[in-house]
Scaffold this motif. Structure first.
Motif, PDB file in Angstrom:
ATOM      1  N   ALA A  84       0.843  -1.193   0.000  1.00 53.86           N
ATOM      2  CA  ALA A  84       0.000   0.000   0.000  1.00 53.86           C
ATOM      3  C   ALA A  84       0.876   1.239   0.000  1.00 53.86           C
ATOM      4  N   GLY A  85       0.405   2.282  -0.675  1.00 51.74           N
ATOM      5  CA  GLY A  85       1.109   3.556  -0.663  1.00 51.74           C
ATOM      6  C   GLY A  85       2.031   3.733  -1.856  1.00 51.74           C
ATOM      7  N   VAL A  86       2.419   4.986  -2.073  1.00 51.66           N
ATOM      8  CA  VAL A  86       3.313   5.345  -3.170  1.00 51.66           C
ATOM      9  C   VAL A  86       4.390   6.279  -2.635  1.00 51.66           C
ATOM     10  N   ALA A  87       5.645   5.999  -2.958  1.00 53.27           N
ATOM     11  CA  ALA A  87       6.752   6.876  -2.586  1.00 53.27           C
ATOM     12  C   ALA A  87       7.037   7.831  -3.738  1.00 53.27           C
ATOM     13  N   TYR A  88       7.248   9.092  -3.421  1.00 48.97           N
ATOM     14  CA  TYR A  88       7.484  10.099  -4.449  1.00 48.97           C
ATOM     15  C   TYR A  88       8.162  11.310  -3.831  1.00 48.97           C
ATOM     16  N   GLU A  90       8.122  14.974  -2.732  1.00 47.44           N
ATOM     17  CA  GLU A  90       7.104  15.960  -2.361  1.00 47.44           C
ATOM     18  C   GLU A  90       7.270  17.243  -3.167  1.00 47.44           C
ATOM     19  N   ASN A  91       8.496  17.598  -3.475  1.00 51.12           N
ATOM     20  CA  ASN A  91       8.754  18.863  -4.154  1.00 51.12           C
ATOM     21  C   ASN A  91       8.471  18.795  -5.656  1.00 51.12           C
ATOM     22  N   PHE A  92       8.580  17.607  -6.250  1.00 52.98           N
ATOM     23  CA  PHE A  92       8.444  17.488  -7.700  1.00 52.98           C
ATOM     24  C   PHE A  92       7.233  16.638  -8.114  1.00 52.98           C
ATOM     25  N   LYS A  93       6.332  16.360  -7.202  1.00 50.85           N
ATOM     26  CA  LYS A  93       5.220  15.467  -7.522  1.00 50.85           C
ATOM     27  C   LYS A  93       4.288  16.046  -8.585  1.00 50.85           C
ATOM     28  N   GLU A  94       4.165  17.371  -8.639  1.00 50.70           N
ATOM     29  CA  GLU A  94       3.309  17.972  -9.651  1.00 50.70           C
ATOM     30  C   GLU A  94       3.960  17.966 -11.026  1.00 50.70           C
ATOM     31  N   ARG A  95       5.242  17.647 -11.071  1.00 51.33           N
ATOM     32  CA  ARG A  95       5.949  17.612 -12.348  1.00 51.33           C
ATOM     33  C   ARG A  95       6.071  16.188 -12.885  1.00 51.33           C
ATOM     34  N   ASP A  96       6.405  15.241 -12.005  1.00 52.29           N
ATOM     35  CA  ASP A  96       6.598  13.873 -12.484  1.00 52.29           C
ATOM     36  C   ASP A  96       5.350  13.003 -12.319  1.00 52.29           C
ATOM     37  N   MET A  97       4.365  13.453 -11.532  1.00 47.57           N
ATOM     38  CA  MET A  97       3.094  12.749 -11.329  1.00 47.57           C
ATOM     39  C   MET A  97       3.273  11.326 -10.807  1.00 47.57           C
ATOM     40  N   GLN A  98       4.348  11.110 -10.074  1.00 48.78           N
ATOM     41  CA  GLN A  98       4.592   9.773  -9.525  1.00 48.78           C
ATOM     42  C   GLN A  98       3.600   9.408  -8.417  1.00 48.78           C
ATOM     43  N   HIS A  99       2.986  10.395  -7.807  1.00 52.69           N
ATOM     44  CA  HIS A  99       2.109  10.129  -6.667  1.00 52.69           C
ATOM     45  C   HIS A  99       0.743   9.565  -7.075  1.00 52.69           C
ATOM     46  N   ILE A 100       0.391   9.608  -8.361  1.00 56.28           N
ATOM     47  CA  ILE A 100      -0.931   9.134  -8.785  1.00 56.28           C
ATOM     48  C   ILE A 100      -0.876   7.697  -9.308  1.00 56.28           C
ATOM     49  N   ARG A 101       0.255   7.053  -9.183  1.00 51.73           N
ATOM     50  CA  ARG A 101       0.391   5.699  -9.720  1.00 51.73           C
ATOM     51  C   ARG A 101      -0.370   4.672  -8.889  1.00 51.73           C
ATOM     52  N   TYR A 211       9.881  13.066   3.300  1.00 49.17           N
ATOM     53  CA  TYR A 211      10.594  12.138   2.424  1.00 49.17           C
ATOM     54  C   TYR A 211       9.973  10.752   2.599  1.00 49.17           C
ATOM     55  N   ARG A 212       9.570  10.141   1.504  1.00 49.21           N
ATOM     56  CA  ARG A 212       8.901   8.836   1.536  1.00 49.21           C
ATOM     57  C   ARG A 212       9.757   7.786   0.847  1.00 49.21           C
ATOM     58  N   HIS A 213       9.780   6.603   1.444  1.00 47.69           N
ATOM     59  CA  HIS A 213      10.437   5.468   0.800  1.00 47.69           C
ATOM     60  C   HIS A 213       9.740   4.189   1.224  1.00 47.69           C
ATOM     61  N   LYS A 218       7.783  -7.257   7.578  1.00 52.25           N
ATOM     62  CA  LYS A 218       7.920  -8.708   7.680  1.00 52.25           C
ATOM     63  C   LYS A 218       6.716  -9.346   8.364  1.00 52.25           C
ATOM     64  N   LYS A 219       6.135  -8.667   9.331  1.00 50.40           N
ATOM     65  CA  LYS A 219       5.005  -9.226  10.068  1.00 50.40           C
ATOM     66  C   LYS A 219       3.820  -9.491   9.156  1.00 50.40           C
ATOM     67  N   ASN A 220       3.520  -8.549   8.288  1.00 50.87           N
ATOM     68  CA  ASN A 220       2.383  -8.683   7.374  1.00 50.87           C
ATOM     69  C   ASN A 220       2.776  -9.166   5.992  1.00 50.87           C
ATOM     70  N   ASP A 221       4.091  -9.359   5.773  1.00 52.88           N
ATOM     71  CA  ASP A 221       4.609  -9.748   4.470  1.00 52.88           C
ATOM     72  C   ASP A 221       4.055  -8.812   3.399  1.00 52.88           C
ATOM     73  N   ALA A 222       4.301  -7.528   3.582  1.00 57.31           N
ATOM     74  CA  ALA A 222       3.767  -6.520   2.673  1.00 57.31           C
ATOM     75  C   ALA A 222       4.749  -5.359   2.558  1.00 57.31           C
ATOM     76  N   ILE A 223       4.601  -4.608   1.490  1.00 54.73           N
ATOM     77  CA  ILE A 223       5.395  -3.397   1.269  1.00 54.73           C
ATOM     78  C   ILE A 223       4.560  -2.188   1.682  1.00 54.73           C
ATOM     79  N   ASN A 224       5.127  -1.340   2.515  1.00 50.46           N
ATOM     80  CA  ASN A 224       4.457  -0.121   2.941  1.00 50.46           C
ATOM     81  C   ASN A 224       5.366   1.084   2.691  1.00 50.46           C
ATOM     82  N   VAL A 225       4.831   2.249   2.922  1.00 47.09           N
ATOM     83  CA  VAL A 225       5.585   3.482   2.718  1.00 47.09           C
ATOM     84  C   VAL A 225       5.885   4.109   4.071  1.00 47.09           C
ATOM     85  N   MET A 226       7.157   4.491   4.267  1.00 45.72           N
ATOM     86  CA  MET A 226       7.580   5.174   5.485  1.00 45.72           C
ATOM     87  C   MET A 226       7.829   6.641   5.158  1.00 45.72           C
TER      88      MET A 226
END
Length: 415
Positions: A84-88, A90-101, A211-213, A218-226
């Motif tokens: 769940a979640g998308v890393a992108y 914050e300063n360039f999200k309106e330019r690269d549109m990575q946050h809407i993936r 900053y997101r990454h 491991k507990k849920n065996d899932a990828i999340n965003v920090m």
């Protein structure tokens, strides 16, 4: 003789029976027109569409096509899991549109395992980080694969994200006119060549953008965003977006880190990997084509079936049956077609929602007004309504496909 004729004329029963027999004979001789050719063509079209839809919905064919190249697929290094979640940026999200993936997520693997499987090398990192304890996470938006390399040293982290992009989100000239990020922190720009630069954002007095990454739970065996804070680098080079960050308090030499980032962006071997890896088939069928064909199949099938079932039914039964089918089947199908066509034509989902609220009651009322009155040609009128709606929807879809093709060709010309 006259009296006999008068008696015969008074007794009309025999003549009535003869007339009735003659009328019945003529009625039986007037066989209804059988549109055998129309029925046969309708059946053949329905079967052809059914086979086509089933063939497109069957993933086995696509699997067979990809089995030959499966061993060389980058994503085979990973195993798909939940996330769940998308890393992108914050300063360039309106330019690269990575946050809407919308992403698919893949379990974290060690950098050593990744390098062994992919056949590339990785440069040494600035101290105190060591690539030997690094990990790699992959995410895919259906068209491109993003790789994230993560390294730890005590409580500090160093993160490198590489994501393909067809459009350069950095306008160096525009950025040089305003060297401040969205949080008010100063930015530094270092040009790699005439059109490429590295933007450095450093946290000032503990204040900075989020900053997101990605991280592996491991507990849920899932990828999340920090989400946290970090000193960041952002660049676009050879079709790849580089978003790099490291802990604010990490004991690193800034000049050494700057040199590493520049050298990594220009000389890394990761760019040689095939990151343009589509996990979905981007074609007309996946942009509403399958649903339109299924709707067409249901429409043709319902008209054909009702034609045979109600051939000898009474007017009352015919009208009741058609009314039920119109309310439960045809109105929802035509409503979806009008909604989809409007949304595609104007490129706005809100217009589709508005058309949904308008078209459903309108089509419902129009259909019942055609069916319920004593109208012998109501079937033709309903069929004409279907044809008009399908022409509208397919025309909008074709127009949208032409626009997409044109836009892709323009982007390829720019690149």
């Amino acid at each position: 003789m006259t009296r006999y004729k008068l008696k015969e004329l008074k007794n009309t029963t025999l003549h009535e029976k003869k007339i009735q027999q003659a009328v019945q004979t003529k009625i039986q001789q007037r066989k209804p027109k059988r549109f055998v050719h129309i029925t046969l063509i309708t059946a053949l079209i329905s079967i052809a569409i059914l086979f086509f839809v089933v063939n497109q919905l069957n993933p086995e064919q696509n699997r067979q096509n990809t089995n030959a190249t499966e061993s060389s697929t980058l994503l085979n290094i990973f195993h798909e899991i939940d996330g769940a979640g998308v890393a992108y940026s914050e300063n360039f999200k309106e330019r690269d549109m990575q946050h809407i993936r919308t992403l698919r997520y893949y379990r974290e693997v060690s950098l050593t395992h990744f390098l062994n499987r992919s056949g590339v090398t990785f440069p040494y990192l600035p101290k105190p980080f060591n690539w030997e304890n690094g990990t790699v996470i992959a995410v895919n938006d259906g068209y491109f694969t993003e790789l994230q390399f993560h390294f730890k040293s005590d409580d500090h982290f160093f993160n490198i994200s590489i994501a393909p992009s067809r459009i350069n989100p950095l306008n160096v000239e525009e950025l040089e006119d305003n060297l401040v990020d969205a949080a008010g922190n100063p930015m530094k720009i270092e040009r790699i060549n005439g059109s490429t630069a590295i933007v450095k954002q450093k946290i000032n007095n503990g204040s900075g953008l989020v900053y997101r990454h990605y991280f592996y739970n491991k507990k849920n065996d899932a990828i999340n965003v920090m989400a946290g804070s970090a000193n960041e680098y952002y660049s676009y080079y050879n079709g790849l977006i580089y978003h790099i960050g490291y802990s604010e308090a990490a004991p690193v030499d800034e000049q050494q880190m700057d040199g590493f980032v520049k050298n990594f962006i220009v000389n890394n071997e990761i760019h040689m990997l095939n990151l343009d890896e589509a996990t979905i088939e981007d074609n007309w069928l996946n942009r509403g084509g399958k649903t339109m064909l299924i709707c067409l199949l249901f429409s043709i099938g319902s008209f054909s079936i009702l034609h045979f079932l109600l051939k000898n039914a009474s007017k009352k039964t015919t009208k009741i049956t058609w009314s039920i089918v119109w309310v439960l089947l045809h109105t929802p199908i035509l409503t979806w077609l009008v909604t989809f066509g409007s949304a595609v034509l104007y490129g706005d989902g809100f217009i589709g929602v508005g058309m949904l609220a308008i078209s459903f009651p309108l089509l419902l009322i129009i259909g019942l007004c055609i069916i319920l009155p004593n109208n012998r040609t109501f079937r033709r009128q309903l069929m004409l309504m279907h044809i008009l709606v399908y022409l509208f929807t397919f025309s909008c879809s074709i127009y949208n496909e032409i626009e997409i093709t044109t836009a892709i060709e323009q982007i390829e010309e720019i690149l």
